[in-house]
Each structure stands twice: as structure tokens, then as C-alpha cells.
Design a protein around this motif. Structure first.
Motif, PDB file in Angstrom:
ATOM      1  N   GLU A  28      24.312  51.514  41.276  1.00  0.00           N
ATOM      2  CA  GLU A  28      25.383  50.567  40.983  1.00  0.00           C
ATOM      3  C   GLU A  28      26.596  51.343  40.527  1.00  0.00           C
ATOM      4  O   GLU A  28      26.498  52.243  39.683  1.00  0.00           O
ATOM      5  CB  GLU A  28      24.950  49.571  39.902  1.00  0.00           C
ATOM      6  CG  GLU A  28      26.087  48.602  39.606  1.00  0.00           C
ATOM      7  CD  GLU A  28      25.661  47.339  38.897  1.00  0.00           C
ATOM      8  OE1 GLU A  28      24.489  47.235  38.471  1.00  0.00           O
ATOM      9  OE2 GLU A  28      26.517  46.446  38.758  1.00  0.00           O
ATOM     10  N   GLU A  29      27.759  51.018  41.089  1.00  0.00           N
ATOM     11  CA  GLU A  29      28.992  51.714  40.731  1.00  0.00           C
ATOM     12  C   GLU A  29      29.862  50.780  39.903  1.00  0.00           C
ATOM     13  O   GLU A  29      29.888  49.576  40.134  1.00  0.00           O
ATOM     14  CB  GLU A  29      29.749  52.141  41.996  1.00  0.00           C
ATOM     15  CG  GLU A  29      28.974  53.110  42.876  1.00  0.00           C
ATOM     16  CD  GLU A  29      28.699  54.441  42.195  1.00  0.00           C
ATOM     17  OE1 GLU A  29      29.510  54.855  41.340  1.00  0.00           O
ATOM     18  OE2 GLU A  29      27.665  55.060  42.505  1.00  0.00           O
ATOM     19  N   ASP A  30      30.602  51.357  38.972  1.00  0.00           N
ATOM     20  CA  ASP A  30      31.458  50.528  38.127  1.00  0.00           C
ATOM     21  C   ASP A  30      32.728  50.097  38.851  1.00  0.00           C
ATOM     22  O   ASP A  30      33.135  48.950  38.768  1.00  0.00           O
ATOM     23  CB  ASP A  30      31.866  51.307  36.870  1.00  0.00           C
ATOM     24  CG  ASP A  30      30.731  51.314  35.866  1.00  0.00           C
ATOM     25  OD1 ASP A  30      29.891  50.396  35.941  1.00  0.00           O
ATOM     26  OD2 ASP A  30      30.672  52.242  35.030  1.00  0.00           O
TER      27      ASP A  30
ATOM     28  N   ALA B  36      34.505  49.896  49.158  1.00  0.00           N
ATOM     29  CA  ALA B  36      34.468  48.692  48.318  1.00  0.00           C
ATOM     30  C   ALA B  36      35.030  49.050  46.958  1.00  0.00           C
ATOM     31  O   ALA B  36      34.793  50.146  46.462  1.00  0.00           O
ATOM     32  CB  ALA B  36      33.046  48.171  48.179  1.00  0.00           C
ATOM     33  N   THR B  37      35.807  48.132  46.380  1.00  0.00           N
ATOM     34  CA  THR B  37      36.315  48.392  45.038  1.00  0.00           C
ATOM     35  C   THR B  37      36.391  47.088  44.254  1.00  0.00           C
ATOM     36  O   THR B  37      36.508  46.012  44.841  1.00  0.00           O
ATOM     37  CB  THR B  37      37.688  49.105  45.076  1.00  0.00           C
ATOM     38  OG1 THR B  37      38.154  49.253  43.740  1.00  0.00           O
ATOM     39  CG2 THR B  37      38.712  48.311  45.848  1.00  0.00           C
TER      40      THR B  37
ATOM     41  N   TYR C  30      38.158  44.447  41.638  1.00  0.00           N
ATOM     42  CA  TYR C  30      39.484  44.062  41.159  1.00  0.00           C
ATOM     43  C   TYR C  30      39.296  42.946  40.140  1.00  0.00           C
ATOM     44  O   TYR C  30      38.155  42.611  39.794  1.00  0.00           O
ATOM     45  CB  TYR C  30      40.392  43.687  42.336  1.00  0.00           C
ATOM     46  CG  TYR C  30      40.104  42.369  43.015  1.00  0.00           C
ATOM     47  CD1 TYR C  30      39.022  42.233  43.890  1.00  0.00           C
ATOM     48  CD2 TYR C  30      40.907  41.265  42.793  1.00  0.00           C
ATOM     49  CE1 TYR C  30      38.766  41.039  44.514  1.00  0.00           C
ATOM     50  CE2 TYR C  30      40.643  40.051  43.420  1.00  0.00           C
ATOM     51  CZ  TYR C  30      39.577  39.944  44.280  1.00  0.00           C
ATOM     52  OH  TYR C  30      39.319  38.744  44.891  1.00  0.00           O
ATOM     53  N   ALA C  31      40.396  42.378  39.663  1.00  0.00           N
ATOM     54  CA  ALA C  31      40.308  41.440  38.537  1.00  0.00           C
ATOM     55  C   ALA C  31      39.319  40.297  38.770  1.00  0.00           C
ATOM     56  O   ALA C  31      38.526  39.972  37.898  1.00  0.00           O
ATOM     57  CB  ALA C  31      41.701  40.878  38.241  1.00  0.00           C
ATOM     58  N   ASP C  32      39.342  39.688  39.981  1.00  0.00           N
ATOM     59  CA  ASP C  32      38.534  38.487  40.210  1.00  0.00           C
ATOM     60  C   ASP C  32      37.166  38.761  40.811  1.00  0.00           C
ATOM     61  O   ASP C  32      36.337  37.855  40.884  1.00  0.00           O
ATOM     62  CB  ASP C  32      39.269  37.532  41.165  1.00  0.00           C
ATOM     63  CG  ASP C  32      40.651  37.172  40.654  1.00  0.00           C
ATOM     64  OD1 ASP C  32      40.815  37.151  39.421  1.00  0.00           O
ATOM     65  OD2 ASP C  32      41.550  36.941  41.473  1.00  0.00           O
ATOM     66  N   GLY C  33      36.941  39.973  41.321  1.00  0.00           N
ATOM     67  CA  GLY C  33      35.670  40.232  41.992  1.00  0.00           C
ATOM     68  C   GLY C  33      35.668  41.589  42.670  1.00  0.00           C
ATOM     69  O   GLY C  33      35.978  42.602  42.057  1.00  0.00           O
TER      70      GLY C  33
ATOM     71  N   ASP D  87      41.779  49.430  36.227  1.00  0.00           N
ATOM     72  CA  ASP D  87      41.054  48.206  35.870  1.00  0.00           C
ATOM     73  C   ASP D  87      41.950  46.990  36.028  1.00  0.00           C
ATOM     74  O   ASP D  87      43.145  47.056  35.752  1.00  0.00           O
ATOM     75  CB  ASP D  87      40.580  48.272  34.414  1.00  0.00           C
ATOM     76  CG  ASP D  87      39.257  49.003  34.311  1.00  0.00           C
ATOM     77  OD1 ASP D  87      38.504  48.978  35.318  1.00  0.00           O
ATOM     78  OD2 ASP D  87      38.984  49.606  33.259  1.00  0.00           O
ATOM     79  N   GLY D  88      41.362  45.890  36.466  1.00  0.00           N
ATOM     80  CA  GLY D  88      42.065  44.617  36.508  1.00  0.00           C
ATOM     81  C   GLY D  88      43.167  44.549  37.541  1.00  0.00           C
ATOM     82  O   GLY D  88      44.189  43.891  37.336  1.00  0.00           O
TER      83      GLY D  88
END
Lengths: 246, 261
Positions: free
Chosen positions: B168-170, B46-47, B49-52, B192-193
Motif C-alpha cells: 500500500e502506498e501513501d 496512480a496518485t 488527491y484531496a477527494d480520492g 498533500d490535498g
């Protein structure tokens, strides 16, 4: 020890029924109408937190009128029954008929064996993929089950409201027409009910899994306004008698 | 129909209700021997991204050195705005997913409002912890949980350990036998993003690399038309990426991206 006075069983049952009926008559009513898009549930309920209408399962909804704590207890029991049945067997095996029968058993048991009957009427509705597949069960305080078709009215003043629904209902209406019809039938000739006075939900026929959806106040106002505009444009179609035009 | 006295009511807890009516499953009393070939599910990623969040899982299940299934699914919607991905013993993992989905729905119906994302993550943590006795007998289940937090308006993801520890992972999380290799790919490729497409490409590469290095992980199988399960969770809710789009993304990956370059 003194002997209790003899009271005829007929009298006991009549007293209990009167007691329950009086309790139910004090509360506000609820209407369910079969619509093209699904089953509409509409209750007169000024509270936006204490609900009369709720989701039971994928295609099944609950409506309760009368004493809040009593029908809410029945609602939770219904959710548990449905979820346990779906877990043990499959989601397809959960149906309104079996739930209505369970409710009837409990209401009947309490009516005959407990001091106080439940002051509630319950609606169990299951939406089909076609209007012909819809099921609407109306349960009375003593466990009587009524298999309704097209519409059901529960609660205080049910007879007058039923007469108003019956007079204006013509075939299977669309959701907006159905909602306007329900609102005016609940209100009667002397009042008008707005979105803030109504609790509205629909069992959406076309949803894939969980069909229950609440309509928020904005949506309800919009639909009532749209139906009002349509009936003003064609008064003889949407309001066949003077009573439902309020 | 179940009914309980007011002081004795399980409330909105479906697990407690199952225990009360005697439907809860007891863990095995002794460790399961090697002669019982337990089916295992493997790599999930799981990773953010910008929207979720985007979640992905390969399709292979193994028992010992055998491939027991080529097309099982390991990524599931938990409710409308969250998803759960599982690795570990397949039977108990499926059961855990089913209970978790039901728990969230049951809570929502009984209480009349949905749990917070934090509340959902904690629920799953309790389920993993309750599963510890079975994990000790060889039936470990280690899920990932990710969702769109409607209150914070952001995607969040959580990983767990067998004791129910919740972390919880960032940026990203992985689980399962190929998780280590997948994590390396995501770690190197993450920024990021990312856009939706970039995130889908990244998790695809992660699964491909894990499948290259770990025999228990299955990569994309264009010949049979078996693709990893990839899902995005954003403000619109849980949406599975369809196979046609995955095939298209796979075709655009460079040969270097398709192997463990």
C-alpha cells in the motif's frame, strides 16, 4: 426381504405436490409488477438480512418464496450459471429464458426423482429497454414454467393477492403507484404493510449495466406516503375498489 | 447449472468456480520464445488527491520494437468504487482485469454485500500470485489497484510485484516500462490535498515525460485525438475524465510541462 406396498404413481405425484404446496403456502408472498421505470419486485419479508429478492445479472433478477435454504441454493446456482455464461461468451448472451429453463430442469428432476420435492416457487425477471421487452417467468415446485405478463404473484395466498393486483392494475403504472399497489395487494383488506415489512427492489430499465437496485426503508416509506396522498386526493383513480384502499 | 455438495462448495470465489468447471487457463509449459511477439502494455500511474485517487495510463501497446496498438486502454473500473490499471503482457493482463471485475461482482451477488477495499486488494494480490507460473514464462502482469474506501472515507492505492506482493502506498504508485520516469515527475510534483485539476495535470505530465523517455510509452496524440485514459475515484465512484477535458488541460500545460523539462 419384504416387498414394499404398491402405490400408484398418480398418488405419489399428488402426495409430493400436496407436500410442496403446503410448504409454500406457509410462507409469505412476493409480487412482481411491470412498471414504467422497470420491473418492481416486492416481497413481504420482515427480515432485512435474509433476502427473497436478489440480483442475478445485468438485467435479470431473482425472487424466491417457500423454504429459505432451498431457494437460496437456487439463487446461488443461478448467479453461477449467469456469471459463467457471461465469462465464456458475452454479457449480452445471458438471458432469463435460458436461466428459467435451467431452473425448470432442476426443479422437475428433483420433483420426480427425489424423496422430497423443493418447497419453493421462483421468479426470474428480465427487464427490457421498453416494457414490451420485459420477461417474467414464474416457476413452480414441479418445474412448471409460466410466462407471465404485466405481473406475477408467488407464494402463500397467491390467488387472493393476484385477484387484488388484477383488480387495481390499470396499464403500466409508475414505480410509486406500482409499489403502493403491491403493498396493498400483499396486505389484503385487514392489514397494512409498512416499509419495515417489505423487501423492495427494482430492475431499472434505464441503467446501463447492472440494473438491479434495492429501495431502502426510507425510500419505500416516502413512496408509500406519496402514493397514499395521491390516492386521497383522487380516490376514484388510485383505488378502484374498496379492497385496495387499505 | 453448476451445483455442489455442501462441504465441497466454492462459495463466493469465482476463480475457484472457474477451476471447478474446467474453464481456468493453464500457464504455458515452456518459456515463450522471441519469435512469438507478445504485446505489452506500458506506463500506468496512480496518485492520491484531496477527494480520492486519480489513475492514468498511456494508450500504446508494443511488441518488440513495433507499436502494435495506439489506443488500447489500461485503466479499468474494477467495480463502482475502485479501479485497476495494468502493465505487462497485454493478453493475460486483460484476462486478469476481466477475472478481477467478475470476481468482485460475483462475490457481491453471492454474498449479498460488497468486499471491503482491503479485501479487493488482497483478491488482486492472490490473482497476481496465481499468475506467477505464467510470469516465469515471460507473461508478467503487474497491476496497480486504487479505490475509495467507503469505511475509512479516503482514497487508497496499492502496487504489486510479480509474486503477488501487495504494497500500500501513501501518495502515488506507478508501474510499467515508463513507470520510473513517471514516478519521478509525480514525486516532484506531489503535495498533500491536491485538487482534482492539479492531480489530473500531474498525471498528464507524468505520462508525457514517460513517453519522452521511454519508446514503449505513448504520449497524448492531439493529431489523432488519442488521449491517455485518466479516471478519478472519489465518493461518487469511478469516473473517467473525458477526452475534451484532457485536451483542455493539455492545452494549458506550459511547453515546459509538455516536454521533460
Amino acid at each position: 426381504m419384504s416387498m414394499p406396498f404398491y402405490v400408484a404413481p398418480e398418488q405419489v405425484m399428488k402426495d409430493r405436490a400436496d407436500y410442496a404446496r403446503k410448504g409454500i403456502a406457509r410462507g409469505r408472498a412476493l409480487v412482481a409488477i411491470q412498471c414504467a421505470e422497470g420491473i418492481l419486485l416486492c416481497a413481504e419479508n420482515p427480515s432485512s438480512t435474509l433476502r427473497k429478492i436478489a440480483e442475478i445479472y445485468d438485467r435479470i433478477a431473482f425472487g424466491g418464496v417457500g423454504k429459505y435454504n432451498e431457494f437460496d441454493q437456487m439463487r446461488i446456482a443461478g448467479v453461477r450459471h449467469a456469471d459463467l455464461k457471461g465469462y465464456s461468451f458475452s454479457r449480452e448472451d445471458v438471458d432469463a429464458r435460458s436461466l428459467a429453463n435451467q431452473y425448470a430442469q432442476i426443479l422437475g428432476q428433483i420433483f420426480t426423482h427425489e424423496m422430497k420435492p423443493m418447497e419453493v416457487e421462483i421468479l426470474v425477471a428480465e427487464v427490457g429497454t421498453e416494457p414490451a421487452g420485459d420477461q417474467i417467468f414464474h416457476l413452480l415446485y414441479d418445474g412448471t414454467v409460466i410466462d407471465e405478463s404485466a405481473y406475477a404473484v408467488l407464494g402463500g395466498d397467491a390467488e387472493a393477492i393476484s385477484a387484488r393486483v388484477d383488480a387495481s392494475l390499470d396499464g403500466t403504472p409508475d414505480l410509486t403507484t406500482g409499489l403502493a399497489l403491491a403493498a396493498s395487494a400483499l396486505a389484503g383488506p385487514e392489514r397494512t404493510l409498512g416499509a419495515a415489512d417489505l423487501e423492495v427492489a427494482v430492475l431499472d430499465r434505464m441503467s446501463v449495466r447492472r440494473c438491479f437496485r434495492r429501495l431502502d426503508d426510507a425510500d419505500v416509506s416516502e413512496r408509500l406516503a406519496a402514493a397514499g396522498a395521491a390516492s386521497a386526493a383522487a380516490p376514484d383513480v388510485a383505488s378502484p375498489d374498496a379492497e385496495s384502499s387499505g | 447449472m453448476p451445483s455442489f455438495a455442501p462441504g465441497d462448495d466454492p462459495g463466493p470465489d469465482f476463480g475457484a468456480l472457474l477451476r471447478r468447471v474446467g474453464l481456468a487457463v493453464a500457464p504455458p509449459a515452456t518459456p515463450l520464445g522471441p519469435e512469438l511477439a507478445i504485446t505489452h502494455g506500458t506506463t500506468v500511474v496512480a496518485t492520491r488527491y484531496a477527494d480520492g485517487v486519480v489513475m492514468a495510463g498511456d494508450r500504446r501497446a508494443t511488441s518488440g520494437n513495433f507499436i502494435s496498438h495506439r489506443s488500447i486502454e489500461k485503466v479499468f473500473p474494477a467495480d463502482r468504487w475502485s479501479g485497476v490499471a495494468i502493465a505487462g503482457a497485454a493478453g493475460p493482463a486483460m484476462e486478469m482485469v476481466k477475472s478481477f471485475q467478475l470476481q468482485l461482482e460475483h462475490y457481491e451477488k453471492v454474498e449479498g454485500s460488497a468486499l471491503s477495499l482491503e479485501g479487493k486488494a488482497n483478491q488482486l494480490s492472490q490473482m497476481v500470485r496465481n499468475h506467477l507460473p505464467a510470469a516465469m514464462q515471460g507473461l508478467a502482469v503487474v497491476p496497480l489497484f486504487a479505490g475509495y474506501d467507503l469505511r475509512r472515507e479516503a482514497g487508497r492505492l496499492f502496487q504489486y510485484d510479480v509474486t503477488g506482493g501487495r504494497y500500500e502506498e501513501d501518495d502515488y504508485a506507478t508501474s510499467g516500462s515508463g513507470g520510473l520516469h513517471a514516478a519521478t515527475v509525480v514525486k516532484l510534483g506531489y503535495r498533500d490535498g491536491m485538487s482534482r485539476i492539479e492531480a489530473i495535470d500531474l498525471v498528464l505530465k507524468a505520462i508525457i515525460t514517460a513517453a519522452d523517455e521511454d519508446s514503449a510509452t505513448g504520449g497524448p496524440d492531439p493529431a489523432r485525438g488519442i488521449w491517455p485514459v485518466v479516471a478519478t475515484i472519489a465518493v461518487e465512484g469511478f469516473e473517467r475524465v473525458d477526452d475534451a477535458e484532457l485536451a483542455e488541460r493539455y492545452a494549458t500545460l506550459t511547453p515546459a510541462g509538455r516536454s521533460s523539462s
